[in-house]
Design a protein around this motif. Structure first.
Motif, PDB file in Angstrom:
ATOM      1  N   THR A 128      70.257  21.088 119.073  1.00  5.62           N
ATOM      2  CA  THR A 128      69.122  20.389 118.477  1.00  5.62           C
ATOM      3  C   THR A 128      68.358  21.313 117.539  1.00  5.62           C
ATOM      4  O   THR A 128      67.839  20.885 116.499  1.00  5.62           O
ATOM      5  N   LYS A 129      68.297  22.595 117.871  1.00  6.75           N
ATOM      6  CA  LYS A 129      67.673  23.567 116.973  1.00  6.75           C
ATOM      7  C   LYS A 129      68.402  23.580 115.628  1.00  6.75           C
ATOM      8  O   LYS A 129      67.781  23.644 114.551  1.00  6.75           O
ATOM      9  N   GLY A 130      69.720  23.512 115.680  1.00  3.61           N
ATOM     10  CA  GLY A 130      70.507  23.453 114.450  1.00  3.61           C
ATOM     11  C   GLY A 130      70.170  22.222 113.627  1.00  3.61           C
ATOM     12  O   GLY A 130      70.055  22.289 112.399  1.00  3.61           O
ATOM     13  N   LEU A 131      69.978  21.082 114.300  1.00  2.56           N
ATOM     14  CA  LEU A 131      69.587  19.871 113.586  1.00  2.56           C
ATOM     15  C   LEU A 131      68.238  20.054 112.913  1.00  2.56           C
ATOM     16  O   LEU A 131      68.017  19.598 111.793  1.00  2.56           O
ATOM     17  N   ALA A 132      67.325  20.744 113.605  1.00  2.00           N
ATOM     18  CA  ALA A 132      65.997  20.972 113.037  1.00  2.00           C
ATOM     19  C   ALA A 132      66.080  21.813 111.768  1.00  2.00           C
ATOM     20  O   ALA A 132      65.420  21.519 110.768  1.00  2.00           O
ATOM     21  N   ILE A 133      66.887  22.854 111.806  1.00  2.00           N
ATOM     22  CA  ILE A 133      67.045  23.720 110.622  1.00  2.00           C
ATOM     23  C   ILE A 133      67.621  22.914 109.462  1.00  2.00           C
ATOM     24  O   ILE A 133      67.127  22.988 108.328  1.00  2.00           O
ATOM     25  N   MET A 134      68.661  22.129 109.740  1.00  2.00           N
ATOM     26  CA  MET A 134      69.251  21.316 108.678  1.00  2.00           C
ATOM     27  C   MET A 134      68.246  20.299 108.155  1.00  2.00           C
ATOM     28  O   MET A 134      68.158  20.038 106.951  1.00  2.00           O
ATOM     29  N   ASN A 135      67.472  19.716 109.074  1.00  2.00           N
ATOM     30  CA  ASN A 135      66.457  18.738 108.679  1.00  2.00           C
ATOM     31  C   ASN A 135      65.437  19.370 107.738  1.00  2.00           C
ATOM     32  O   ASN A 135      65.016  18.766 106.744  1.00  2.00           O
ATOM     33  N   MET A 136      65.035  20.610 108.033  1.00  2.00           N
ATOM     34  CA  MET A 136      64.086  21.321 107.171  1.00  2.00           C
ATOM     35  C   MET A 136      64.685  21.529 105.772  1.00  2.00           C
ATOM     36  O   MET A 136      64.021  21.330 104.753  1.00  2.00           O
ATOM     37  N   TRP A 137      65.918  21.925 105.729  1.00  2.00           N
ATOM     38  CA  TRP A 137      66.588  22.123 104.444  1.00  2.00           C
ATOM     39  C   TRP A 137      66.648  20.817 103.646  1.00  2.00           C
ATOM     40  O   TRP A 137      66.366  20.785 102.457  1.00  2.00           O
ATOM     41  N   LEU A 138      67.048  19.752 104.337  1.00  2.00           N
ATOM     42  CA  LEU A 138      67.217  18.467 103.670  1.00  2.00           C
ATOM     43  C   LEU A 138      65.903  17.963 103.075  1.00  2.00           C
ATOM     44  O   LEU A 138      65.905  17.177 102.132  1.00  2.00           O
ATOM     45  N   HIS A 139      64.789  18.390 103.650  1.00  2.00           N
ATOM     46  CA  HIS A 139      63.497  17.890 103.195  1.00  2.00           C
ATOM     47  C   HIS A 139      62.704  18.928 102.404  1.00  2.00           C
ATOM     48  O   HIS A 139      61.495  18.796 102.237  1.00  2.00           O
ATOM     49  N   GLY A 140      63.376  19.949 101.916  1.00  2.00           N
ATOM     50  CA  GLY A 140      62.715  20.883 101.021  1.00  2.00           C
ATOM     51  C   GLY A 140      61.924  21.981 101.691  1.00  2.00           C
ATOM     52  O   GLY A 140      61.041  22.578 101.073  1.00  2.00           O
ATOM     53  N   TYR A 141      62.254  22.296 102.954  1.00  2.00           N
ATOM     54  CA  TYR A 141      61.560  23.387 103.662  1.00  2.00           C
ATOM     55  C   TYR A 141      62.572  24.398 104.213  1.00  2.00           C
ATOM     56  O   TYR A 141      62.606  24.666 105.406  1.00  2.00           O
ATOM     57  N   PRO A 142      63.412  24.965 103.351  1.00  2.00           N
ATOM     58  CA  PRO A 142      64.412  25.915 103.852  1.00  2.00           C
ATOM     59  C   PRO A 142      63.783  27.191 104.418  1.00  2.00           C
ATOM     60  O   PRO A 142      64.425  27.930 105.166  1.00  2.00           O
ATOM     61  N   GLU A 143      62.505  27.449 104.061  1.00  2.00           N
ATOM     62  CA  GLU A 143      61.848  28.662 104.550  1.00  2.00           C
ATOM     63  C   GLU A 143      61.185  28.461 105.906  1.00  2.00           C
ATOM     64  O   GLU A 143      60.605  29.399 106.474  1.00  2.00           O
ATOM     65  N   ALA A 144      61.240  27.245 106.462  1.00  2.00           N
ATOM     66  CA  ALA A 144      60.632  26.987 107.770  1.00  2.00           C
ATOM     67  C   ALA A 144      61.267  27.878 108.836  1.00  2.00           C
ATOM     68  O   ALA A 144      62.469  28.163 108.797  1.00  2.00           O
ATOM     69  N   THR A 145      60.461  28.298 109.808  1.00  2.00           N
ATOM     70  CA  THR A 145      60.938  29.175 110.881  1.00  2.00           C
ATOM     71  C   THR A 145      61.120  28.350 112.156  1.00  2.00           C
ATOM     72  O   THR A 145      60.151  27.812 112.703  1.00  2.00           O
ATOM     73  N   ILE A 146      62.376  28.255 112.615  1.00  2.00           N
ATOM     74  CA  ILE A 146      62.674  27.509 113.832  1.00  2.00           C
ATOM     75  C   ILE A 146      63.283  28.479 114.846  1.00  2.00           C
ATOM     76  O   ILE A 146      64.352  29.057 114.610  1.00  2.00           O
ATOM     77  N   TYR A 147      62.599  28.653 115.967  1.00  2.00           N
ATOM     78  CA  TYR A 147      63.054  29.570 117.003  1.00  2.00           C
ATOM     79  C   TYR A 147      63.826  28.813 118.087  1.00  2.00           C
ATOM     80  O   TYR A 147      63.701  27.597 118.242  1.00  2.00           O
ATOM     81  N   GLY A 148      64.571  29.611 118.865  1.00  2.00           N
ATOM     82  CA  GLY A 148      65.243  29.076 120.035  1.00  2.00           C
ATOM     83  C   GLY A 148      64.513  29.471 121.306  1.00  2.00           C
ATOM     84  O   GLY A 148      63.386  29.965 121.269  1.00  2.00           O
ATOM     85  N   LYS A 149      65.143  29.257 122.446  1.00  2.00           N
ATOM     86  CA  LYS A 149      64.645  29.627 123.782  1.00  2.00           C
ATOM     87  C   LYS A 149      63.571  28.661 124.303  1.00  2.00           C
ATOM     88  O   LYS A 149      63.029  27.850 123.571  1.00  2.00           O
ATOM     89  N   ASN A 150      63.278  28.822 125.596  1.00  2.00           N
ATOM     90  CA  ASN A 150      62.307  27.993 126.294  1.00  2.00           C
ATOM     91  C   ASN A 150      60.888  28.413 125.894  1.00  2.00           C
ATOM     92  O   ASN A 150      60.485  29.552 126.093  1.00  2.00           O
ATOM     93  N   THR A 151      60.125  27.489 125.357  1.00  2.00           N
ATOM     94  CA  THR A 151      58.799  27.814 124.840  1.00  2.00           C
ATOM     95  C   THR A 151      57.848  28.316 125.927  1.00  2.00           C
ATOM     96  O   THR A 151      57.113  29.284 125.717  1.00  2.00           O
ATOM     97  N   LEU A 152      57.830  27.662 127.087  1.00  2.00           N
ATOM     98  CA  LEU A 152      56.882  28.058 128.127  1.00  2.00           C
ATOM     99  C   LEU A 152      57.219  29.434 128.703  1.00  2.00           C
ATOM    100  O   LEU A 152      56.330  30.267 128.926  1.00  2.00           O
ATOM    101  N   ALA A 153      58.508  29.676 128.944  1.00  2.00           N
ATOM    102  CA  ALA A 153      58.912  30.958 129.538  1.00  2.00           C
ATOM    103  C   ALA A 153      59.020  32.058 128.498  1.00  2.00           C
ATOM    104  O   ALA A 153      58.720  33.232 128.789  1.00  2.00           O
ATOM    105  N   ASN A 154      59.468  31.717 127.278  1.00  2.00           N
ATOM    106  CA  ASN A 154      59.687  32.734 126.240  1.00  2.00           C
ATOM    107  C   ASN A 154      59.144  32.283 124.895  1.00  2.00           C
ATOM    108  O   ASN A 154      59.904  32.007 123.962  1.00  2.00           O
TER     109      ASN A 154
END
Length: 818
Positions: A221-247
């Motif tokens: 799903t993270k990969g989909l988010a990155i592609m989605n950002m590219w498709l909509h003109g935000y290739p510079e968006a920062t998308i991280y992985g890992k569990n948000t609450l724990a890490n």
């Protein structure tokens, strides 16, 4: 040709069918969306020095060359995807979907065929993104949303959480004052970003974009988010992985949580294992300090506290949570009180149940605003739970529901049974319970039966007064419909069956209709220039926003007619027709292009099904320029219907055992001709008389049957000739219509499209809304009239009379009751 979203969607969904047999929706979405991504960036950026780099040999055109090869799956991975992502600095930051996976795609020839067909679907001309001229083209975004929604639907509850319905995302984006963020350095963050659509909706509201951050623990799903950002003109968006609450990955140089201007989220509801990898009391980010620790088996408040810790002191946030966070007790009650006392909650929006794909339970939006907490006197609450439309097995917010929620919230309008500002003192008295029904009563008033009216007749004055909104608009209509008969009660002056006609023909009704017609005429006059000015520089989203807001404002505060309902008619038409038309005009100009309709038959052979024009329906051209020909054709069709009805009547009348057609299994030309010849031979002696007096009535059955058979054959022949004439007239009309399209000037195209198609359709929709006003009034008056039509004494008398009649009948039959 411009890309029509309907064509785009059908092409994309066809690609899903190619993979459907091998895996479920949660898996094949990755393949389809990856293919969409490669196709789009290739069309837009291949051969250009731009934000996105498409390396030589790694474009969609290069992928086409792989069709049919034994190594197609491995080549897509190594020659297309990896070079594409590596060239854009994404190597290692997203897990590539494996196009060489035998378990999912099949092995050998099966995989080769499946991937080759999938590539072929994306070769469809409808999926050509190279020449789109509309700067704010959101067709791709719509397609992405369409696919995500369908994938979520098919994936089931457990796998639908990666998608937040676009309508809900837009509400979050519009209640945060993002439109005031006028420079792109403002930051937006989503700690559970899924495919990134919610973040993109927020960025869309900012006039110059935002700096985007997101975190998503699911790698695919993270990969989909990155592609989605590219498709909509935000290739510079920062998308991280890992569990948000724990890490949490959004930290600053000192290891503290990074703070953002805007935070939005749709975290997983009531997560059971939220504390895995966390020691809440020793949390290094101090997210729970001063609030309390959420229950071990319910992580809703854990996400909310993370969001609060991630907001700047002037930050604003909006988070989707289950309704339970508003009223659950124990540890959550303490956390809720601590948050309320800080006055950070600006508002709560209660949403309809069954909106989300991960759950059917109702949810709410908590709107956070740290900046203005000092001056806040209460929490603004909206109960929007009843505003939705059914969409399959889910509920969906309409445009009117979305707009109303946003308008009411942003303007802090207090509406009965819908919204109010609840003072903190009242919340404190309710022990910090935020359950919306405690503060907003949405129950409909009970329709009370009046015993006095049932006993003594008449319609209660209270029920008539309840229709005051109508009497303010139709002041004289009330006097015509009702006359007082005693204090508090009136009689209906017209028969029940005449109520609707009385209302529709009343001068007050006609006068108000004229006012509304004038209102629409003013809307038309004001927006005709904008509609006629559509050209290659038009921004479709800005265009529809302008005319829709104008319509909304013109119908604001008008009695009896709801402005949001009127607005919905326009938005429905935008989605069904107007949007495709506007994009077509932007791409191609004011030209009525015609095209052949080619379909494949059952044997796969292409068949010409005639022609069509996407921009201007044939009926408009015919009605405007070829009305006489159309009327002549309709006359022939009417004559055919009359002839067919006459023949059917003749068959029905004479199909009995003694009828002329009684011995026939089937009534057709061959059988009736045979019977006619036989009857003629048997009835030869009377033929001379029949010839001399054809209209005379003969008593002999043979002669009568022969007349019937001849009449049937005459009608059959007439019917056949009419069908030939109609076919010839249709062909001639079709030929002349096609020729007329070629003669249309640009001015004529504009009039046909704007006035005869768009505005005429919208006006017809407005009329249904206006008719509904009087229909509702008529139905209510009919209901009251029927309810109190007879008094109880009259009903008792009628009942007794009926009992006496039954008893009398029984006595005649010799039955007597003891």
């Amino acid at each position: 040709m411009a890309i029509k979203k309907s064509d785009l969607y059908s092409s994309l969904w066809a690609s899903c069918d190619e993979l459907r047999g091998g895996m479920d929706a949660s898996q094949y979405k990755d393949y389809v969306l990856t293919m969409l991504f490669v196709k789009y960036v290739s069309d837009k950026y291949a051969g250009k020095n731009d934000l996105i780099v498409v390396p030589e040999g790694a474009s969609f055109e290069d992928m086409i060359a792989l069709k049919g090869k034994d190594s197609i799956g491995d080549d897509i991975n190594k020659k297309i995807l990896r070079p594409l992502f590596a060239a854009n600095g994404l190597e290692g930051s997203m897990e590539l979907v494996d196009f060489n996976d035998d378990d999912k795609l099949g092995s050998g020839q099966e995989k080769i065929d499946r991937l080759s067909k999938l590539i072929a679907i994306f070769e469809n001309p409808a999926l050509n993104f190279k020449n789109n001229r509309a700067e704010d083209d959101d067709i791709l975004g719509d397609a992405y949303e369409y696919l995500m929604r369908h994938f979520a639907t098919e994936s089931g509850k457990s796998k639908g959480q990666f998608y937040t319905p676009a309508e809900v995302s837009r509400i979050l984006a519009k209640v945060l004052d993002v439109d005031k963020a006028d420079v792109p350095s403002y930051t937006a963050y989503d700690p559970t970003c899924g495919s990134g659509s919610l973040l993109l909706k927020v960025a869309e509201e900012a006039p110059n974009g935002l700096t985007i951050y997101g975190q998503e623990k699911d790698i695919a799903t993270k990969g989909l988010a990155i592609m989605n950002m590219w498709l909509h003109g935000y290739p510079e968006a920062t998308i991280y992985g890992k569990n948000t609450l724990a890490n949490p990955q959004t930290t600053d140089e000192d290891g503290n949580l990074k703070r953002f201007d805007f935070v939005v989220a749709n975290p997983p509801f009531s997560l059971k294992n939220w504390s895995n990898g966390i020691a809440p009391l020793q949390d290094e980010y101090k997210r729970f300090q001063g609030y309390g620790v959420p229950p071990e088996k319910n992580g809703d408040y854990a996400f909310l506290l993370h969001i609060l810790a991630s907001l700047k002191s002037t930050g604003k946030g909006a988070v989707i949570l289950p309704h339970g966070v508003l009223f659950r007790g124990n540890a959550e009650a303490g956390i809720r009180q601590n948050i309320i006392e800080r006055k950070w909650i600006k508002g709560i929006i209660g949403l309809p149940a069954n909106l989300f794909y991960g759950t059917g339970i109702p949810a709410c939006i908590l709107v956070i605003d740290k900046e203005h907490s000092e001056s806040r006197t209460g929490i603004f609450m909206i109960d929007a739970s009843k505003g939705f439309i059914k969409d399959g097995n889910k509920n969906r917010l309409r445009e009117q529901d979305l707009h109303k929620i946003v308008d009411v919230f942003n303007n802090q309008w207090e509406l009965a049974k819908y919204s109010r500002l609840v003072p903190f003192e009242e919340i404190e008295k309710n022990e910090y319970n935020l359950n919306i029904p405690r503060y907003i009563d949405t129950q409909e008033d009970e329709d009370i039966q009046d015993l006095n009216a049932h006993l003594n007749g008449g319609i209660p004055q209270k029920d008539i007064d309840d229709l005051q909104a109508y009497w303010e608009v139709y002041p004289n209509l009330r006097k015509e419909l009702f006359t007082p008969i005693r204090e508090g009660y009136s009689k209906l002056n017209v028969a029940k069956g005449d109520i609707k006609e009385t209302i529709f023909n009343h001068p007050d009704f006609l006068s108000y209709n004229t006012q509304l017609d004038t209102l629409f005429a003013e809307f038309k006059e004001a927006n005709l220039p904008e509609m006629n000015a559509i050209d290659e520089d038009t921004k479709p989203k800005a265009f529809i926003k302008q005319i829709a807001e104008d319509l909304l404002q013109r119908y604001a505060n008008k009695p009896l007619i709801g402005r949001y309902e009127v607005y919905q008619h326009l938005m429905n038409y935008w989605g069904a027709t107007l949007k495709d038309d506007v994009y077509m005009l932007v791409e191609e100009g004011w030209v009525a292009k015609v095209q052949r309709i080619i379909e494949k038959n059952n044997r796969g052979k292409e068949v010409d099904k005639g022609w069509t024009c996407e921009l201007i329906p044939k009926a408009l051209v015919i009605n405007t320029y070829l009305a006489e020909e159309q009327q002549a054709l309709e006359a022939l069709q009417g004559e055919l219907e009359t002839t067919q009805a006459e023949r059917s009547s003749l068959e029905e009348e004479h199909s009995g055992d003694d009828g002329a057609f009684g011995s026939l299994d089937k009534i057709n030309k061959a059988e009736v001709t045979r019977v006619s010849k036989e009857l003629k031979a048997e009835a030869q002696p009377q033929q001379t008389a029949m010839a001399a007096e054809p209209d005379a009535a003969y008593g002999d059955k043979l002669v009568t049957d022969l007349q019937v058979a001849k009449k049937w054959l005459k009608l059959y022949t007439k019917e056949a000739n009419l069908k030939k004439d109609i076919k010839a007239a249709e062909a001639e009309l079709d030929k002349n219509t096609l020729a007329q399209y070629g003669k249309l000037t640009e001015a004529e195209v504009r009039k046909l499209v704007v006035e005869d198609k768009w505005l005429a359709s919208l006006y017809a929709d407005m009329q249904t809304e206006i008719d509904g006003i009087s229909q509702r009034l008529a139905n209510r008056i009919k209901e009251l009239a029927a309810r109190y039509e007879h008094t109880l004494n009259e009903l008792d008398t009628e009942t007794l009379d009926l009992e006496n009649k039954v008893t009398a009948h029984l006595e005649k039959m010799g039955l007597v009751w003891n």
